[in-house]
Design a protein around this motif. Structure first.
Motif, PDB file in Angstrom:
ATOM      1  N   LYS A 143       3.223  36.230   8.086  1.00 17.51           N
ATOM      2  CA  LYS A 143       4.306  36.105   9.060  1.00 17.51           C
ATOM      3  C   LYS A 143       3.940  35.228  10.255  1.00 17.51           C
ATOM      4  N   ALA A 144       2.717  35.371  10.769  1.00 14.61           N
ATOM      5  CA  ALA A 144       2.326  34.572  11.927  1.00 14.61           C
ATOM      6  C   ALA A 144       2.240  33.093  11.567  1.00 14.61           C
ATOM      7  N   ARG A 145       1.756  32.791  10.361  1.00 12.94           N
ATOM      8  CA  ARG A 145       1.680  31.394   9.937  1.00 12.94           C
ATOM      9  C   ARG A 145       3.080  30.807   9.757  1.00 12.94           C
ATOM     10  N   ALA A 146       4.049  31.655   9.379  1.00 14.98           N
ATOM     11  CA  ALA A 146       5.414  31.169   9.187  1.00 14.98           C
ATOM     12  C   ALA A 146       6.034  30.711  10.499  1.00 14.98           C
ATOM     13  N   LYS A 147       5.554  31.238  11.623  1.00 13.89           N
ATOM     14  CA  LYS A 147       6.080  30.846  12.939  1.00 13.89           C
ATOM     15  C   LYS A 147       5.536  29.495  13.414  1.00 13.89           C
ATOM     16  N   GLU A 148       4.432  29.077  12.843  1.00 18.33           N
ATOM     17  CA  GLU A 148       3.670  27.977  13.423  1.00 18.33           C
ATOM     18  C   GLU A 148       4.192  26.611  12.987  1.00 18.33           C
ATOM     19  N   ARG A 149       4.186  25.665  13.919  1.00 22.07           N
ATOM     20  CA  ARG A 149       4.606  24.299  13.637  1.00 22.07           C
ATOM     21  C   ARG A 149       3.465  23.533  12.978  1.00 22.07           C
ATOM     22  N   VAL A 150       3.773  22.318  12.504  1.00 19.37           N
ATOM     23  CA  VAL A 150       2.740  21.467  11.909  1.00 19.37           C
ATOM     24  C   VAL A 150       1.697  21.098  12.955  1.00 19.37           C
ATOM     25  N   TYR A 151       2.172  20.667  14.145  1.00 21.32           N
ATOM     26  CA  TYR A 151       1.276  20.438  15.279  1.00 21.32           C
ATOM     27  C   TYR A 151       1.298  21.708  16.124  1.00 21.32           C
ATOM     28  N   SER A 152       0.186  22.411  16.175  1.00 23.51           N
ATOM     29  CA  SER A 152       0.105  23.682  16.887  1.00 23.51           C
ATOM     30  C   SER A 152      -0.790  23.517  18.114  1.00 23.51           C
ATOM     31  N   HIS A 153      -0.160  23.468  19.279  1.00 23.85           N
ATOM     32  CA  HIS A 153      -0.889  23.208  20.522  1.00 23.85           C
ATOM     33  C   HIS A 153      -1.771  24.391  20.912  1.00 23.85           C
ATOM     34  N   ARG A 154      -2.991  24.094  21.337  1.00 18.75           N
ATOM     35  CA  ARG A 154      -3.904  25.108  21.854  1.00 18.75           C
ATOM     36  C   ARG A 154      -4.317  24.723  23.273  1.00 18.75           C
ATOM     37  N   ASP A 155      -4.287  25.689  24.180  1.00 21.36           N
ATOM     38  CA  ASP A 155      -4.616  25.398  25.577  1.00 21.36           C
ATOM     39  C   ASP A 155      -6.129  25.259  25.764  1.00 21.36           C
ATOM     40  N   ASP A 156      -6.550  25.125  27.014  1.00 19.21           N
ATOM     41  CA  ASP A 156      -7.979  24.884  27.254  1.00 19.21           C
ATOM     42  C   ASP A 156      -8.840  26.115  26.998  1.00 19.21           C
ATOM     43  N   PHE A 157      -8.216  27.239  26.654  1.00 18.72           N
ATOM     44  CA  PHE A 157      -8.959  28.422  26.211  1.00 18.72           C
ATOM     45  C   PHE A 157      -8.881  28.574  24.691  1.00 18.72           C
ATOM     46  N   GLY A 158      -8.261  27.610  24.027  1.00 18.33           N
ATOM     47  CA  GLY A 158      -8.125  27.664  22.569  1.00 18.33           C
ATOM     48  C   GLY A 158      -7.018  28.569  22.102  1.00 18.33           C
ATOM     49  N   GLN A 159      -6.140  29.016  23.015  1.00 22.02           N
ATOM     50  CA  GLN A 159      -5.128  30.007  22.676  1.00 22.02           C
ATOM     51  C   GLN A 159      -3.822  29.353  22.224  1.00 22.02           C
ATOM     52  N   TRP A 160      -3.092  30.085  21.384  1.00 25.23           N
ATOM     53  CA  TRP A 160      -1.802  29.654  20.856  1.00 25.23           C
ATOM     54  C   TRP A 160      -0.711  30.536  21.427  1.00 25.23           C
ATOM     55  N   ASP A 161       0.366  29.904  21.927  1.00 30.23           N
ATOM     56  CA  ASP A 161       1.504  30.657  22.440  1.00 30.23           C
ATOM     57  C   ASP A 161       2.681  30.452  21.492  1.00 30.23           C
ATOM     58  N   PRO A 162       2.997  31.442  20.644  1.00 33.57           N
ATOM     59  CA  PRO A 162       4.067  31.257  19.655  1.00 33.57           C
ATOM     60  C   PRO A 162       5.449  31.068  20.271  1.00 33.57           C
ATOM     61  N   LYS A 163       5.622  31.460  21.553  1.00 30.87           N
ATOM     62  CA  LYS A 163       6.922  31.321  22.216  1.00 30.87           C
ATOM     63  C   LYS A 163       7.081  29.965  22.911  1.00 30.87           C
ATOM     64  N   ASN A 164       6.042  29.177  22.904  1.00 31.05           N
ATOM     65  CA  ASN A 164       6.092  27.901  23.619  1.00 31.05           C
ATOM     66  C   ASN A 164       5.584  26.782  22.710  1.00 31.05           C
ATOM     67  N   GLN A 165       6.341  26.535  21.637  1.00 31.10           N
ATOM     68  CA  GLN A 165       5.953  25.501  20.689  1.00 31.10           C
ATOM     69  C   GLN A 165       6.858  24.276  20.829  1.00 31.10           C
ATOM     70  N   ARG A 166       6.346  23.143  20.440  1.00 35.10           N
ATOM     71  CA  ARG A 166       7.077  21.901  20.604  1.00 35.10           C
ATOM     72  C   ARG A 166       8.020  21.658  19.421  1.00 35.10           C
ATOM     73  N   PRO A 167       9.207  21.115  19.687  1.00 35.65           N
ATOM     74  CA  PRO A 167      10.137  20.821  18.587  1.00 35.65           C
ATOM     75  C   PRO A 167       9.582  19.725  17.673  1.00 35.65           C
ATOM     76  N   GLU A 168       9.951  19.790  16.403  1.00 29.53           N
ATOM     77  CA  GLU A 168       9.486  18.781  15.430  1.00 29.53           C
ATOM     78  C   GLU A 168      10.674  18.272  14.603  1.00 29.53           C
ATOM     79  N   LEU A 169      11.736  17.881  15.308  1.00 32.92           N
ATOM     80  CA  LEU A 169      12.917  17.369  14.633  1.00 32.92           C
ATOM     81  C   LEU A 169      12.598  16.060  13.929  1.00 32.92           C
ATOM     82  N   TRP A 170      13.129  15.895  12.730  1.00 33.14           N
ATOM     83  CA  TRP A 170      12.962  14.676  11.931  1.00 33.14           C
ATOM     84  C   TRP A 170      11.483  14.336  11.706  1.00 33.14           C
TER      85      TRP A 170
END
Length: 304
Positions: A143-170
Motif C-alpha cells: 500500500k505505501a509503495r502504491a502511494k509513491e510517485r516515480v520521482y520520490s523526493h527525500r528531504d535533508d534527513f532522508g525522509q519521505w512525506d506522502p502528503k507532499n508529493q510532486r505532480p507527474e502529469l504527462w
C-alpha cells in the motif's frame, strides 16, 4: 531485440520497457550523481537490464549500491557479483555490520537488520554525495509503495512525506532538489510481479537459483516458512523439516519466507504467479507484518 506487432503497436512489455528506459535517461541527464540500488534480487536485476539497454553500447554511467545486512542469501550475493563483473560497473557495499561498528546505527538486539538498513543507506548516500537513487519498488507490492510517485523526493534527513508529493502529469518529472536532499526514483513503478517474470523470461538473464523450486530445510514461524540458519535459530516448539520450496522475493534471510512450490522453470513460475492473490511481500516478508503501516513508517524514515 524488441519485437513489434504487424501494425507496429508495442506490446505491454515493450511499453513498460520504453517508459523505464526513458526514466533512466532522464535521471542520468538531470541529476549530478545518481546511483542504482542493486540487491541481486529479481526487481533490481530487471533494473540493471533496463539500465544496460538505456545506455548501450556505453557502460552504465553510475555505480550500483547494495545495503548488506550480513544476513543475505549467498546465492543472491553470487548473482549480484556476476552481474557487476559482466557489466563492469562499480559496486559500493554499505554494510550494516560496519555501520554498527562505526556507531552509525545502534544494534539494540531487538531491531531487525532490515530496519538498520535505513541509517546505513542514508549514511552511504550522504557520504558518497548521491543526488538520486534508483530503487526497484513497484506499486503493486504494498500500500505505501502504491502511494509513491516515480520521482520520490527525500528531504535533508532522508525522509519521505506522502502528503507532499510532486505532480507527474504527462510523465513530466520535477527533479529540483536543494543541498542535502536527494530523489528516490522508481523506474518499475508501473510494473507488476507478473510483468517482471514475463520480462525475465523474455530477456533470459541470470537470476538467483533460490527463485526456482528446490529442497530446503525450513521451519514454520508466524505462518511463514523460514530457512534454517545460524542467524535464525529455532524457538521452542519450532521443528525443522525439509520441503520443496522457492522464494518469491529475497532479502534478510531471518525475515524472508519461502513458499512450497514445484515451479522449477520461469514458465511454471509465471503460471503460479498468474493465479496468486497475495503479493510477494505480503506472503513472505516478515518485516511488513509488524503493523498495517509498517512499510510506510519505514519509508518515512528513509527506507527504500
Amino acid at each position: 531485440m524488441t519485437v513489434t506487432h504487424a501494425d507496429y503497436r508495442l506490446s505491454q512489455l515493450d511499453q513498460l520497457e520504453a517508459e523505464s528506459i526513458h526514466i533512466f535517461r532522464e535521471v542520468a541527464a538531470e541529476f549530478e550523481k545518481p546511483v542504482l540500488m542493486f540487491s541481486g534480487g529479481k526487481d533490481s536485476i530487471v533494473m540493471m537490464r533496463l539500465a544496460e539497454k538505456a545506455f548501450y553500447p556505453a557502460k552504465i554511467p553510475f555505480p550500483v549500491l547494495q545495503v548488506d545486512t550480513g544476513y543475505d542469501f549467498p546465492e543472491v550475493l553470487e548473482t549480484r557479483d556476476n552481474w557487476v563483473n559482466r557489466l563492469g560497473t562499480r559496486l559500493i557495499v554499505a554494510s550494516v555490520e560496519q555501520a554498527i561498528a562505526d556507531g552509525v546505527v545502534v544494534d539494540d538486539g531487538k531491531t531487525s537488520r532490515n530496519r538498520l538498513q535505513i541509517g546505513t543507506l542514508l549514511h552511504a548516500i550522504e557520504e558518497e554525495g548521491f543526488t538520486a537513487a534508483f530503487g526497484g519498488g513497484r506499486r503493486d507490492e504494498e500500500k505505501a509503495r502504491a502511494k509513491e510517485r516515480v520521482y520520490s523526493h527525500r528531504d535533508d534527513f532522508g525522509q519521505w512525506d506522502p502528503k507532499n508529493q510532486r505532480p507527474e502529469l504527462w510523465s513530466l518529472y520535477n527533479g529540483r532538489i536543494h543541498g542535502g536532499e536527494h530523489m528516490r526514483v522508481f523506474p518499475l513503478s508501473n510494473w507488476t510481479e507478473l510483468d517482471i517474470w514475463h520480462y525475465l523470461a523474455q530477456e533470459q538473464v541470470e537470476i538467483p537459483s533460490i527463485y526456482y523450486s528446490h529442497q530446503r530445510r525450513v521451519f514454520l514461524r508466524d505462518g511463514m516458512l523460514l530457512s534454517e540458519s545460524e542467524h535464525n535459530p529455532c524457538k521452542p516448539g519450532e521443528e525443522v523439516v525439509e520441503k520443496t520450496v522457492r522464494f518469491r522475493t529475497v532479502g534478510d534471510l531471518t525475515l524472508t519466507g519461502c513458499v512450497e512450490s514445484e515451479a522449477d522453470t520461469i514458465e511454471k513460475i509465471i503460471e503460479e504467479i498468474a493465479v496468486a492473490r497475495v503479493t510477494e511481500r505480503g506472503a513472505t516478508r516478515g518485516d511488513d507484518r509488524f503493523s498495517e503501516a509498517a512499510m510506510e513508517d519505514r519509508k518515512k524514515e528513509g527506507y527504500f
